[in-house]
Write a protein that holds these residues in place. Structure first.
Motif, PDB file in Angstrom:
ATOM      1  N   ASP C  80       0.828  -1.204   0.000  1.00  0.00           N
ATOM      2  CA  ASP C  80       0.000   0.000   0.000  1.00  0.00           C
ATOM      3  C   ASP C  80       0.862   1.254   0.000  1.00  0.00           C
ATOM      4  O   ASP C  80       0.528   2.258  -0.609  1.00  0.00           O
ATOM      5  CB  ASP C  80      -0.902   0.021   1.238  1.00  0.00           C
ATOM      6  N   PHE C  81       1.974   1.169   0.715  1.00  0.00           N
ATOM      7  CA  PHE C  81       2.868   2.324   0.774  1.00  0.00           C
ATOM      8  C   PHE C  81       3.518   2.565  -0.576  1.00  0.00           C
ATOM      9  O   PHE C  81       3.559   3.687  -1.077  1.00  0.00           O
ATOM     10  CB  PHE C  81       3.939   2.086   1.840  1.00  0.00           C
ATOM     11  N   LEU C  82       4.004   1.488  -1.196  1.00  0.00           N
ATOM     12  CA  LEU C  82       4.741   1.636  -2.446  1.00  0.00           C
ATOM     13  C   LEU C  82       3.842   2.081  -3.592  1.00  0.00           C
ATOM     14  O   LEU C  82       4.251   2.870  -4.435  1.00  0.00           O
ATOM     15  CB  LEU C  82       5.442   0.317  -2.806  1.00  0.00           C
ATOM     16  N   ASP C  83       2.612   1.563  -3.636  1.00  0.00           N
ATOM     17  CA  ASP C  83       1.777   1.929  -4.780  1.00  0.00           C
ATOM     18  C   ASP C  83       0.927   3.176  -4.525  1.00  0.00           C
ATOM     19  O   ASP C  83       0.153   3.587  -5.384  1.00  0.00           O
ATOM     20  CB  ASP C  83       0.924   0.744  -5.249  1.00  0.00           C
ATOM     21  N   GLY C  84       1.081   3.797  -3.356  1.00  0.00           N
ATOM     22  CA  GLY C  84       0.396   5.065  -3.119  1.00  0.00           C
ATOM     23  C   GLY C  84      -0.968   4.928  -2.488  1.00  0.00           C
ATOM     24  O   GLY C  84      -1.632   5.928  -2.223  1.00  0.00           O
TER      25      GLY C  84
END
Lengths: 77, 214, 227, 250
Positions: C80-84
Motif C-alpha cells: 500500500d505504501f509503495l503503490d500510493g
C-alpha cells in the motif's frame, strides 16, 4: 569504617570480585556515556566548521556570478 | 471570484534542507495553478502539504476560507489528490481497480465499465495491472477525475507516461472541470498546452545556501 | 463526492485487501508452512519421547506462531505504501484508525485464523495430550488478534524504511511476552487439571485493550510514514 | 499558534536554560553519588545474611529505579511531542533513551553479578532481572527506530509512537513476568527486596538514590543540549555556540 585494613576492603568478606566487578563495570558504563556526550559535541563543532566553509563557498560563487553579470551588462551598454 | 485555496506563509524543511520559506499562494474557482521548478525543489512537498498529507513547519493552508484542521471532512471531500504513485493495486485487474476505487471514493453509482471505456482501456479489463504499461496504469489512476465531485484537484505530474492522446484527453477533462467552477493545482515538467488568463504559474527554486548537514 | 459512510469505505478496503490476498495465495500459505516445519524440527532436535515433547509443545507452537506472524507482517502496509494507496487511505473521509482496524481484521483472517485451524495438527505432531487441545486453540483464537494488531503497529512504523525485517522483530518480540506467558500458562493449567478460565479471561481482556489502542497507534504511525 | 506559546519550544532558549542547570546537576550528581557509594562501600555495616556482597545494592537499586523512571519520562516526552508537536520533546526522546538504556544495563549487570554469590549462577530467571532485560530490549527498539530514518523528524515521531506503545506495555509485561516467576519458582525469596533496613544502610542508599537522580538528570541534559545543537546547526546561534562565526548566507 566497616573494615580494618585496605586488604579487607578489597577482599570484601570474600565477595570482593563480585562487588568490585559490579562497581567497576557500572562506573565504566556511565563514564562511556559521559565521554560519548563530550565527543558528540566535539564532532558537532567540526560539522559547524564544515558548514561555515560550505556557506563561504556558496557566497563566493554568488559573488562571482553577480560580478560576471555586471561585466556583461557593462559590455552591452 | 471566490478563493478556493489559500496557502499562507508556508515553510517546509525536509531532511535538514529548507525547501521553501514563507511561500504564499491563492487559487480561485475556475483557475489553474502550475507549480514549476527543478527536480528536488519541493514541488511535490508543496502539493502534499496542500493535500493535507504533510505538516508544514510553519504556515497554514485554508480551504474555502477555513483553516485545514477546522473541518477535515470538508477538506477530504472537496479535494482530490493524485500523487506520482498511481495507487493502483498491481495484483488486481484494471476493472477491479476501478471498481474498488469508485467504492473507496463513495461513488457507488459510477459504472466501472463506462469508466474503463472513457480512459481508453476497454479490452484490457482482465489483465492484472502489473502487466499493463506505466501509461495504462496512470490512466487507471486518473480515471477518478471523470467522476470526482471534488472542487480542488491536486495532481502531481499527471502527464507522466501518458501518450499524446492521453494528454489530450486529460486536457479536455481539465477544461470541463474549470468550466464547472473547479480548480486545479498541478506540477508538470512538460509545458502546459494551455492558453488563457486563468493559468497562473509559481516557481520554486533551489535555495542552496540552506543545504545543511544530515 | 457522493457521501459514503465509513462502514462502506471499511468494507471496500477489506474486500480489496482480501481480493489482493487471493491473488497472492503463497503469502498466506508460506507462514503456515513455516509453523509446521518449525514444529517438525523440534522432535528431531530433542527426541520424540512424549514426556519431553508434551512439556514443550505449547511453548514451541506459540513461539512458532509469534515468529510466523513476523514473516508476513512486513507486507501488511508495504504494498500500500509503495503503490500510493496508503496516502489515499490517509486522505479518505473515513477515520484512519477505523480503516486500520479493518486492515488488522483482514490480516487476522489471513494469518491468525488459519493458525487456529492448524493448531490441532501441530498439537498432534508434538504429542500434546488431547485434553489440552481445546485450550491451545482457544488461546490462539484469543491471542492471534493481538498478534495481528501489534504486528500492524510495527509494520506501520517501519513501512517507509524498506528494510524493516530485523528491526520489526526487535520492536515487536518484547511486546509479545505477556501474550506468550499467559497463553502458555493457560494450556499448562489444563494439563495439570486446573481451570484455565482465569488466564484465558486475562488474554481476552488484553486482546480487547490491544484492539482498542492499536488502531490509534497504527493510524498515527501511518501518518508519520506517508510523510 | 500553540508553538509560540511555549518559550521552551525554541531551541536556543531551551539550550540556554539547560546550560544554566547543567553545572548544578553535574555537581550535585558527583557529590551525592560519591558520598553515597563511598559510604555504602566502606562505612555501612555488612549484612548479617549476605555479608559484604549486598553492597552492590547501592548501585543496583538506584539504577533499576531510574531505568524505569527514565522510560516513563521518555514516554511523557513522546506524548508531548505527538500531541503538541514540540520539537524539544522529540529531541528529548533521543536524549533520554541512551541514558535509560545504560541505566538498565547497569541494573541488569549488577543484578547478575549479585546473583552469582547468592544463587550460584550468573543468570537467574528472577522476575526483576527478566523484566530489566525486556526493558533493555524496549530501549534498544526505540533507539533503533529513532536512528533508522533519513529524516530526523520522521524518526523522532516514529520513536515517540513506539515509546507510548511501550509504556502501556511495560506494566503488563512487568505483571506477567512476576506472575510467571511465581508460577515456576514457587516461593523463592526475592533477594533484592529488603523490607526492613537498618538506618546505617538505608541512609547511604537514599543518598545514592538521590545521586543517581541528579546523575540521570545531568546526563539527559548533556545529551539534550547536544541534540538541540545538532538539529539547529543550520541556525546562526548554534554555530556561534560551537565557536564558529556564522556566515548569514547571502
Amino acid at each position: 569504617m566497616a573494615f580494618d585494613s585496605w586488604q579487607e576492603v578489597i577482599w570484601m568478606g570474600g565477595y570482593g570480585f563480585y562487588v568490585w566487578l559490579a562497581f567497576g563495570v557500572s562506573i565504566l558504563a556511565i563514564a562511556i556515556l559521559v565521554v560519548h556526550g563530550l565527543l558528540t559535541r566535539k564532532k558537532l563543532a567540526q560539522m559547524a566548521v564544515k558548514k561555515q566553509q560550505q556557506q563561504q563557498r556558496i557566497a563566493r560563487r554568488k559573488q562571482q556570478e553577480r560580478h560576471r553579470s555586471m561585466v556583461t551588462n557593462d559590455s552591452t551598454s | 471570484m471566490s478563493v478556493v485555496i489559500e496557502a499562507k506563509q508556508l515553510t517546509s524543511v525536509r531532511a535538514g534542507r529548507t525547501l521553501f520559506s514563507a511561500l504564499s499562494l491563492q487559487l480561485g474557482a475556475g483557475e489553474i495553478l502550475h507549480v514549476e521548478g527543478p527536480n528536488g525543489a519541493g514541488k511535490s512537498t508543496l502539493l502534499r502539504i496542500i493535500a493535507g498529507l504533510l505538516q508544514p513547519l510553519e504556515g497554514e493552508v485554508w480551504l474555502f476560507g477555513q483553516p485545514q484542521q477546522h473541518d477535515p471532512e470538508l477538506w477530504q471531500r472537496q479535494t482530490l489528490f493524485i500523487g506520482h504513485k498511481p495507487a493502483v493495486k498491481a495484483e488486481l485487474t484494471a476493472l477491479e481497480n476501478l471498481h474498488f476505487q469508485t467504492q473507496l471514493d463513495g461513488a457507488n453509482n459510477v459504472d466501472a465499465w463506462q469508466l474503463l471505456e472513457t480512459v481508453g482501456l476497454l479490452g484490457l479489463e482482465d489483465i492484472p495491472a502489473q502487466q499493463l504499461s506505466a501509461g495504462q496504469q496512470r490512466r487507471i489512476a486518473l480515471a477518478r477525475l471523470w467522476y470526482s465531485q471534488a472542487k480542488l484537484w491536486i495532481l502531481d505530474e499527471p502527464f507522466t507516461a501518458l501518450d499524446t492522446y492521453g494528454i489530450e484527453l486529460l486536457h479536455q477533462r481539465f477544461q470541463q472541470h474549470l468550466e464547472n467552477g473547479g480548480s486545479l493545482l498541478l506540477t508538470s515538467h512538460q509545458p502546459l498546452t494551455w492558453s488563457g488568463e486563468r493559468l497562473q504559474k509559481i516557481r520554486i527554486e533551489h535555495n542552496d545556501e540552506e543545504l545543511v548537514y544530515e | 463526492m457522493n457521501k459514503a459512510s465509513s462502514w462502506q469505505l471499511l468494507s471496500a478496503v477489506m474486500r480489496r485487501d482480501l481480493a489482493v490476498a487471493l491473488r497472492r495465495r503463497s503469502d498466506v500459505i508460506n507462514p503456515l508452512l513455516f509453523v509446521v516445519i518449525v514444529v517438525t524440527l523440534f522432535p528431531l532436535a530433542v527426541g520424540p519421547g512424549p514426556d519431553v515433547l508434551g512439556r514443550i509443545a505449547t511453548g514451541v507452537i506459540w513461539v512458532a506462531a509469534l515468529l510466523s506472524s513476523l514473516l508476513g507482517s512486513e507486507r501488511l502496509f508495504r504494498d500500500d505504501f509503495l503503490d500510493g494507496n496508503l496516502e489515499q487511505l490517509v486522505l479518505s473521509p473515513a477515520p484512519l484508525p477505523f480503516l486500520a482496524l479493518g486492515k488488522i481484521v483482514v490480516h487476522w483472517l489471513l494469518s491468525g485464523l488459519p493458525l487456529v485451524i492448524l493448531a490441532p495438527v501441530c498439537a498432534l505432531l508434538l504429542k500434546l495430550p488431547f485434553e489440552a487441545w481445546g485450550t491451545l486453540m482457544l488461546t490462539l483464537l484469543v491471542g492471534t488478534p493481538m498478534l495481528s494488531a501489534m504486528t500492524a503497529v510495527g509494520a506501520a512504523l517501519t513501512v517507509s524504511l524498506g528494510r524493516g525485517g530485523a528491526l520489526l522483530s526487535l520492536l515487536l518480540l518484547p511486546l509479545f511476552i505477556p501474550l506468550l506467558i499467559f497463553a502458555a500458562a493457560a494450556v499448562e493449567s489444563t494439563l495439570v487439571g486446573t481451570s484455565a478460565y482465569g488466564q484465558v479471561l486475562l488474554l481476552a481482556g488484553l486482546m480487547l485493550l490491544t484492539l482498542t489502542l492499536a488502531p490509534l497507534a497504527v493510524a498515527a504511525a501511518i501518518r508519520v510514514s506517508v510523510n | 499558534m500553540w508553538k509560540w506559546l511555549h518559550p521552551y519550544a525554541k531551541g536556543e532558549a531551551t539550550y540556554r536554560l539547560l546550560g544554566l542547570w547543567q553545572p548544578w546537576l553535574s555537581g550535585l550528581a558527583l557529590i551525592f553519588v560519591t558520598v553515597g557509594l563511598v559510604w555504602g562501600l566502606f562505612y555501612a555495616p555488612p549484612d548479617y545474611q549476605q555479608g559484604d556482597s549486598y553492597r552492590i545494592i547501592f548501585i543496583h537499586v538506584p539504577s533499576a529505579m531510574f531505568s524505569m523512571g527514565a522510560y516513563t519520562g521518555m514516554a511523557i516526552a513522546a506524548l508531548i511531542a505527538l500531541v503538541w508537536q514540540i520539537r524539544t520533546a522529540e529531541w528529548a526522546i533521543a536524549a533520554i533513551a541512551p541514558v535509560g538504556a545504560t541505566l538498565t544495563f547497569v541494573a541488569l549487570f549488577t543484578g547478575a553479578v549479585w546473583g552469582k554469590p547468592m544463587w550460584g549462577t550468573w543468570w537467574e530467571w528472577d522476575a526483576r532481572l527478566t523484566s530489566q532485560l525486556i526493558l533493555l530490549f524496549l530501549y534498544i527498539g526505540v533507539l533503533a527506530l529513532y536512528y533508522a530514518f533519513n529524516d530526523a523528524r520522521t524518526g523522532a515521531k516514529a520513536a515517540a509512537i513506539l515509546a507510548l506503545v511501550g509504556v502501556i506495555n511495560v506494566p503488563i509485561i512487568h505483571f506477567s513476568v512476576y506472575w510467571w516467576n511465581s508460577l515456576h519458582q514457587g516461593a523463592t525469596i526475592t533477594k533484592f527486596e529488603k523490607p526492613s533496613m537498618p538506618p546505617e544502610m538505608l541512609i547511604p542508599l537514599l543518598i545514592s538514590i538521590a545521586g543517581f537522580l541528579f546523575l540521570t538528570a545531568a546526563l539527559i541534559t548533556q545529551r539534550l543540549r547536544n541534540e538541540i545543537l545538532k538539529q539547529e546547526l543550520h541556525r546562526p546561534w548554534a554555530m556561534e555556540k560551537l565557536g564558529v562565526e556564522a556566515n548569514d548566507g547571502v
